[in-house]
Scaffold this motif. Structure first.
Motif, PDB file in Angstrom:
ATOM      1  N   CYS A  18       0.303  69.321  66.263  1.00  0.00           N
ATOM      2  CA  CYS A  18      -0.440  68.445  67.165  1.00  0.00           C
ATOM      3  C   CYS A  18      -1.428  69.301  67.935  1.00  0.00           C
ATOM      4  N   GLY A  19      -2.468  68.667  68.378  1.00  0.00           N
ATOM      5  CA  GLY A  19      -3.606  69.351  68.963  1.00  0.00           C
ATOM      6  C   GLY A  19      -3.304  70.108  70.237  1.00  0.00           C
ATOM      7  N   PRO A  20      -4.323  70.815  70.710  1.00  0.00           N
ATOM      8  CA  PRO A  20      -4.169  71.645  71.900  1.00  0.00           C
ATOM      9  C   PRO A  20      -3.924  70.815  73.152  1.00  0.00           C
ATOM     10  N   GLY A  21      -3.311  71.472  74.109  1.00  0.00           N
ATOM     11  CA  GLY A  21      -3.068  70.884  75.420  1.00  0.00           C
ATOM     12  C   GLY A  21      -3.207  71.967  76.463  1.00  0.00           C
ATOM     13  N   PRO A  22      -3.086  71.605  77.719  1.00  0.00           N
ATOM     14  CA  PRO A  22      -3.256  72.591  78.787  1.00  0.00           C
ATOM     15  C   PRO A  22      -2.296  73.781  78.680  1.00  0.00           C
ATOM     16  N   ASP A  23      -1.082  73.508  78.212  1.00  0.00           N
ATOM     17  CA  ASP A  23      -0.086  74.582  78.121  1.00  0.00           C
ATOM     18  C   ASP A  23      -0.109  75.296  76.770  1.00  0.00           C
ATOM     19  N   ARG A  24      -0.754  74.717  75.761  1.00  0.00           N
ATOM     20  CA  ARG A  24      -0.811  75.308  74.409  1.00  0.00           C
ATOM     21  C   ARG A  24      -2.214  75.126  73.835  1.00  0.00           C
ATOM     22  N   PRO A  25      -3.158  76.019  74.173  1.00  0.00           N
ATOM     23  CA  PRO A  25      -4.530  75.857  73.676  1.00  0.00           C
ATOM     24  C   PRO A  25      -4.627  75.890  72.152  1.00  0.00           C
ATOM     25  N   ASP A  26      -3.642  76.492  71.470  1.00  0.00           N
ATOM     26  CA  ASP A  26      -3.637  76.527  70.002  1.00  0.00           C
ATOM     27  C   ASP A  26      -2.868  75.359  69.405  1.00  0.00           C
ATOM     28  N   GLY A  27      -2.337  74.478  70.232  1.00  0.00           N
ATOM     29  CA  GLY A  27      -1.559  73.340  69.754  1.00  0.00           C
ATOM     30  C   GLY A  27      -0.128  73.729  69.435  1.00  0.00           C
ATOM     31  N   HIS A  28       0.606  72.790  68.896  1.00  0.00           N
ATOM     32  CA  HIS A  28       2.004  72.993  68.501  1.00  0.00           C
ATOM     33  C   HIS A  28       2.089  72.941  66.984  1.00  0.00           C
ATOM     34  N   HIS A  29       2.859  73.864  66.413  1.00  0.00           N
ATOM     35  CA  HIS A  29       2.991  73.967  64.959  1.00  0.00           C
ATOM     36  C   HIS A  29       4.473  73.981  64.594  1.00  0.00           C
ATOM     37  N   GLY A  30       4.787  73.516  63.399  1.00  0.00           N
ATOM     38  CA  GLY A  30       6.190  73.476  62.973  1.00  0.00           C
ATOM     39  C   GLY A  30       6.990  72.451  63.752  1.00  0.00           C
ATOM     40  N   ILE A  31       6.375  71.300  64.025  1.00  0.00           N
ATOM     41  CA  ILE A  31       7.010  70.261  64.843  1.00  0.00           C
ATOM     42  C   ILE A  31       8.180  69.622  64.093  1.00  0.00           C
ATOM     43  N   HIS A  32       9.279  69.448  64.828  1.00  0.00           N
ATOM     44  CA  HIS A  32      10.478  68.761  64.342  1.00  0.00           C
ATOM     45  C   HIS A  32      10.988  67.864  65.476  1.00  0.00           C
ATOM     46  N   VAL A  33      11.841  66.923  65.135  1.00  0.00           N
ATOM     47  CA  VAL A  33      12.462  66.052  66.135  1.00  0.00           C
ATOM     48  C   VAL A  33      13.951  65.922  65.817  1.00  0.00           C
ATOM     49  N   GLY A  34      14.763  65.904  66.855  1.00  0.00           N
ATOM     50  CA  GLY A  34      16.209  65.746  66.705  1.00  0.00           C
ATOM     51  C   GLY A  34      16.809  65.157  67.967  1.00  0.00           C
ATOM     52  N   VAL A  35      18.093  64.871  67.912  1.00  0.00           N
ATOM     53  CA  VAL A  35      18.816  64.284  69.048  1.00  0.00           C
ATOM     54  C   VAL A  35      19.756  65.340  69.619  1.00  0.00           C
ATOM     55  N   PRO A  36      19.535  65.740  70.887  1.00  0.00           N
ATOM     56  CA  PRO A  36      20.416  66.740  71.489  1.00  0.00           C
ATOM     57  C   PRO A  36      21.725  66.136  71.978  1.00  0.00           C
ATOM     58  N   ARG A  37      22.774  66.909  71.838  1.00  0.00           N
ATOM     59  CA  ARG A  37      24.084  66.509  72.345  1.00  0.00           C
ATOM     60  C   ARG A  37      24.095  66.682  73.868  1.00  0.00           C
ATOM     61  N   ARG A  38      24.739  65.760  74.554  1.00  0.00           N
ATOM     62  CA  ARG A  38      24.831  65.847  76.019  1.00  0.00           C
ATOM     63  C   ARG A  38      25.461  67.180  76.421  1.00  0.00           C
ATOM     64  N   GLY A  39      24.817  67.886  77.317  1.00  0.00           N
ATOM     65  CA  GLY A  39      25.342  69.158  77.816  1.00  0.00           C
ATOM     66  C   GLY A  39      25.080  70.338  76.891  1.00  0.00           C
ATOM     67  N   ARG A  40      24.522  70.087  75.719  1.00  0.00           N
ATOM     68  CA  ARG A  40      24.206  71.151  74.748  1.00  0.00           C
ATOM     69  C   ARG A  40      22.829  70.864  74.154  1.00  0.00           C
ATOM     70  N   GLN A  41      21.809  71.011  74.960  1.00  0.00           N
ATOM     71  CA  GLN A  41      20.456  70.605  74.574  1.00  0.00           C
ATOM     72  C   GLN A  41      19.924  71.333  73.342  1.00  0.00           C
ATOM     73  N   GLN A  42      20.455  72.517  73.038  1.00  0.00           N
ATOM     74  CA  GLN A  42      20.001  73.254  71.855  1.00  0.00           C
ATOM     75  C   GLN A  42      20.705  72.787  70.574  1.00  0.00           C
ATOM     76  N   GLU A  43      21.762  71.985  70.725  1.00  0.00           N
ATOM     77  CA  GLU A  43      22.490  71.455  69.572  1.00  0.00           C
ATOM     78  C   GLU A  43      21.829  70.136  69.162  1.00  0.00           C
ATOM     79  N   LEU A  44      20.960  70.216  68.145  1.00  0.00           N
ATOM     80  CA  LEU A  44      20.161  69.061  67.747  1.00  0.00           C
ATOM     81  C   LEU A  44      20.701  68.433  66.467  1.00  0.00           C
ATOM     82  N   LEU A  45      21.027  67.165  66.561  1.00  0.00           N
ATOM     83  CA  LEU A  45      21.509  66.405  65.411  1.00  0.00           C
ATOM     84  C   LEU A  45      20.315  65.935  64.595  1.00  0.00           C
ATOM     85  N   GLY A  46      20.396  66.093  63.282  1.00  0.00           N
ATOM     86  CA  GLY A  46      19.391  65.535  62.388  1.00  0.00           C
ATOM     87  C   GLY A  46      17.993  66.058  62.607  1.00  0.00           C
ATOM     88  N   LEU A  47      17.844  67.358  62.805  1.00  0.00           N
ATOM     89  CA  LEU A  47      16.527  67.944  63.008  1.00  0.00           C
ATOM     90  C   LEU A  47      15.643  67.620  61.795  1.00  0.00           C
TER      91      LEU A  47
END
Length: 150
Positions: A18-47
């Protein structure tokens, strides 16, 4: 309390970049989406890669009246939700969160939730690209989420 299978169907994914933004002038690359487990935000279901045709998550939840609980359910009674975490995964590294959406369970219409408790299945259908072509974020309620039972 009824055991229910919550199915989140994500359609219209935004792509792997996705395109650039104020915090990432080069945009975001390697985008994925998943559902984090409560209390374990790095544990993503179905990435799932952002350029997939669709994404589906199946979560066990318990429904008691108007309340929904479970290991992937966040928030307090009356304001429950499930996060969809947008992350970048670059060069085989760890996922880095850059955006989240809240699928608002508190916004499920009462009759739909009651029918889901009886049938054992609650389905949310969500478009995952916003009007700017970026990953959907913010609190998602109807009409951005279509809820149905069974």
């Amino acid at each position: 309390m009824a055991g229910v299978e919550l199915v989140i169907e994500g359609v219209d994914l935004p792509g792997a970049t996705c395109g650039p933004g104020p915090d990432r002038p080069d945009g975001h690359h390697g985008i994925h989406v998943g559902v984090p487990r409560r209390g374990r935000q790095q544990e993503l279901l179905g990435l799932t890669p952002g350029d997939a045709a669709s994404a589906t998550w199946v979560l066990p939840v318990q429904v008691a009246g108007a309340d929904v609980r479970g290991p992937w359910v966040q928030g307090r009674p009356g304001n429950r939700f499930v996060y969809l975490s947008w992350v970048t995964v670059e060069g085989g590294g760890e996922p880095r969160l850059f955006r989240r959406a809240k699928v608002m369970l508190a916004a499920v219409p009462g009759p739909v939730l009651a029918a889901a408790a009886a049938s054992g299945r609650l389905v949310a259908r969500i478009g995952l690209t916003d009007a700017k072509g970026h990953p959907t974020c913010a609190a998602l309620r109807p009409p951005l989420v279509e809820w149905r039972a069974g």
